[in-house]
Design a protein around this motif. Structure first.
Motif: not given
Ligand code: B12
Lengths: 421, 215
Positions: B39-45
């Motif tokens: 989810d962190l990756r998604r948020a960062a994207e």
């Protein structure tokens, strides 16, 4: 080959410096008054890095007479209409620390090499000291206030900075009340006098060479003060989210000492207050409008109503915040713009703000003299009409990597194409 | 809305306390920590896209970086506890080059790269060429990232690439340079493989390299 305009101009500097000085002063004033001068003025601003073209920087920064030689070498090689040299590091924090000592405050506003030796401050690094001899000094800032300490800053900024921050950031002031501390302050005061004398001499020399001094004082954007000297820019950006109320109170509390410092030089005839901005382009319009601009605006308008125009360096791309400038009174001062489309900026601010900028170090380094000439010609064609335009590299330095031929091409082009049609 | 969606949303809205609170709640509920990292990756994207569109500014990236860091610091011990490790997409050695101490941009890249699944070795600021070389020998990264904002940083980058060549390591790594004032010209001069003024674009380039390497 016929003489280049730059050569003729330099000859006039030698033959009739008084007249050249008068012309330049008028040219500049006209632009600031948002009119069209006889020719587009060219402005050069340096923190001394450019002197690396001819001198060892470790010598220039630590020896005021070498500094004068370097300045003379620069202006007689690359003449301009407005020349500002601040061959010393950002030190507005010192001016605030000594806000109640008018003899010292404005002089220590920039930290010179010798002052760095005296203070051993950690805000700056110097050639021949922390850095290699050929490098320019560097302001590195840092975190000298903990987030929990905003309350002290709010309560009494000058006292907090003087008593708490200076001891943390300057090795030789680390023990207030000690003999070393007293000795350091005494040496700093003496150095301030030395530097003031050196500046006076430099200004007199420049005047004789055809370069009018700019009657200048200094101010700061309150939030930048917190970012640059107390909390580091990252810390300041986090604080505005984590402690918004305290940040606002602190920026509010800083307005008074910032203005106090700026007004010290008013009796000497200061007409402009130099204000470099840092966090501006990093903030969203929402944050800018809430934490940055209201306080900077108060500083600028207060200066203006006291007869001092601001000379603001809008670092980075200020485009997202351009509209806010229009909230200032017409003729409030000069904006130097680094990035962003200078034509659009001028269009938006014409008749309101004197716009300076137009060419970047990267262009001056990488382009050919021909390309620079062509670019400047077009720039002037588009921006001179309507007045209030000063051509300048958009940052406070002339990069020494710019080839001499390119700097000459810039000057020649302004002389050739800049005259009012 | 699921907790996962709510957390991503809190991060994207830069609501630090809420985002961390949800992350804690999810861990307590025994949710797979790897899912949280994802989810962190998604948020960062999403945040990176908003920055590219000019909706978000540097201060927003800085705050987002803090939140991502904060959450992964809570998640990491849990991963260890469970003895699971996240699939690493690649290894990145990064630093601000010699003579330059600007690191706001570099730090954003570090958190975004970690969120994207990279293992990141951050050498800090004012990093001399030799330290890059040593780090490559020690960590054997896929990519070397160099950051710099001063004009003089371009020369430091060049000296660093030269040192990497001299050590015979140039073929082992892809090199990307970043920082507000680098451009194609600088990239060629330095001898890097890519350049960017934008962290999320940089992450995309690096992910593409990792894809290519897999083939
Ligand atoms: C903040 C700042 C500082 C802070 C730095 C704090 C810190 N720890 O970083 C302080 C106040 C300490 C500072 C000091 C100095 N600064 Co300064 N600073 C700035 C400023 C205002 C913002 C830079 C910034 O952080 N931008 C935001 C970040 C997020 O952008 P970014 O780095 O480009 O990163 C993005 C991308 O490029 C990318 N990216 C970055 N790195 C990498 C790496 C990889 C691998 C990848 C994939 C992507 C990537 O990701 C980021 C997000 O998208 C700029 C002016 C401006 N507005 O740009 C001047 C500026 C960079 N500074 C400048 C100067 C001259 C200095 C000083 C030398 C001043 C002095 N005379 O003392 C010193 C240098 C000290 C040193 N040795 O480096 C000049 C540089 C001019 C030049 N061409 O050389 C600038 C342009 C100001 C100016 N207009 O004159 N500065």
């Amino acid at each position: 080959m016929s003489k280049q305009p730059i050569e003729e101009w330099m000859e006039r500097h030698r033959k009739e410096p008084d007249i050249v000085v008068k012309e330049k002063a008028e040219r500049f004033l006209k632009a600031v008054e948002l009119k069209e001068p006889d020719r587009v003025p060219l402005m050069f601003f340096t923190c001394g890095h450019v002197f690396a073209k001819w001198f060892k920087l470790s010598e220039v920064y630590f020896n005021y007479s070498k500094m004068r030689d370097a300045i003379v070498k620069f202006v007689t090689t690359f003449p301009s209409d407005i020349f500002i040299a601040a061959p010393a590091a950002e030190g507005f924090v010192l001016a605030v620390a000594f806000a109640d000592v008018p003899q010292i405050a404005p002089v220590v506003r920039f930290i010179t090499g010798p002052m760095h030796d005296i203070l051993k401050d950690k805000w700056t690094r110097w050639p021949g000291r922390e850095l290699a001899e050929h490098l320019p000094f560097q302001f590195i800032g840092g975190e000298y206030m903990k987030p929990e300490e905003y309350k002290y800053l709010i309560e009494n900024p000058v006292e907090f900075i003087h008593n708490t921050i200076l001891p943390r950031a300057c090795e030789n002031l680390s023990k207030p009340g000690s003999a070393q501390h007293a000795h350091t302050i005494a040496k700093l005061a003496l150095e301030a006098i030395n530097y003031l004398n050196a500046l006076t001499e430099i200004n007199n020399t420049l005047l004789k060479l055809g370069f009018p001094p700019l009657a200048i004082t200094f101010a700061y954007a309150p939030l930048d003060f917190i970012g640059d000297f107390l909390r580091h820019p990252t810390g300041a950006m986090l604080d505005i989210r984590r402690r918004p109320d305290e940040v606002k109170q602190a920026t509010e509390a800083l307005i008074k000492p910032i203005l106090q410092v700026a007004f010290i030089l008013k009796p000497t005839g200061a007409k402009f207050a130099f204000i470099p901005l840092h966090l501006n382009s990093m903030l969203s319009p929402k944050l800018y409008d809430e934490f940055y601009w209201p306080y900077l605006k108060r500083v600028i308008t207060e200066l203006y109503s006291n007869g001092i125009k601001s000379f603001v360096l809008f670092e980075g791309d200020h485009t997202p915040h351009l509209d806010t400038i229009l909230e200032l009174p017409k003729g409030w001062g000069i904006g130097v713009f680094e990035r962003g489309d200078i034509r659009k900026i001028k269009e938006k601010l014409e008749g309101h703000t004197c716009v300076a900028g137009g060419i970047l170090p990267g262009q001056l380094i990488g382009w050919s003299p021909e390309k620079i000439e062509e670019y400047v010609r077009e720039l002037i064609k588009d921006l001179a009409p309507g007045g209030g335009f000063i051509l300048a590299p958009g940052i406070a330095e002339i990069d020494p990597a710019i080839p001499d031929a390119n700097l000459r091409a810039l000057i020649n082009a302004v002389l050739k194409y800049g005259a009012r049609k | 809305m699921s907790l996962s969606e709510e957390m991503v949303r809190a991060i994207v809205e830069l609501d630090e306390s809420r985002a961390i609170e949800i992350a804690k709640k999810r861990l307590e509920a025994g949710e797979d920590p790897l899912k949280i990292l994802d989810d962190l990756r998604r948020a960062a994207e999403i945040i990176g896209e908003k920055y590219e569109r000019g909706e978000y500014f540097v201060s927003d990236l800085v705050m987002a970086g803090e939140i991502l860091k904060g959450i992964s610091e809570i998640v990491r011990p849990k991963l260890k506890e469970l003895g699971v490790s996240r699939k690493v997409v690649g290894k990145l050695v990064i630093g601000t080059v010699e003579g330059d101490i600007h690191d706001i941009g570099k730090n954003i890249v570090v958190t975004m790269a970690e969120a994207a699944g990279f293992e990141v070795i951050d050498l800090g600021v004012d990093v001399p060429p030799q330290r890059f070389v040593e780090a490559i020998k020690q960590h054997n990264p896929d990519i070397v990232g160099m950051s710099g904002l001063l004009t003089l940083a371009i020369d430091s980058m060049k000296r660093t690439v030269d040192a990497i060549k001299e050590a015979g390591l140039r073929d082992k790594v892809k090199i990307i340079i970043g920082g507000g004032r680098v451009d194609q010209h600088a990239c060629e001069y330095v001898g890097a493989d890519a350049w960017t003024n934008d962290a999320s674009q940089g992450i995309r380039i690096m992910l593409k390299w990792m894809e290519e390497k897999k083939r």
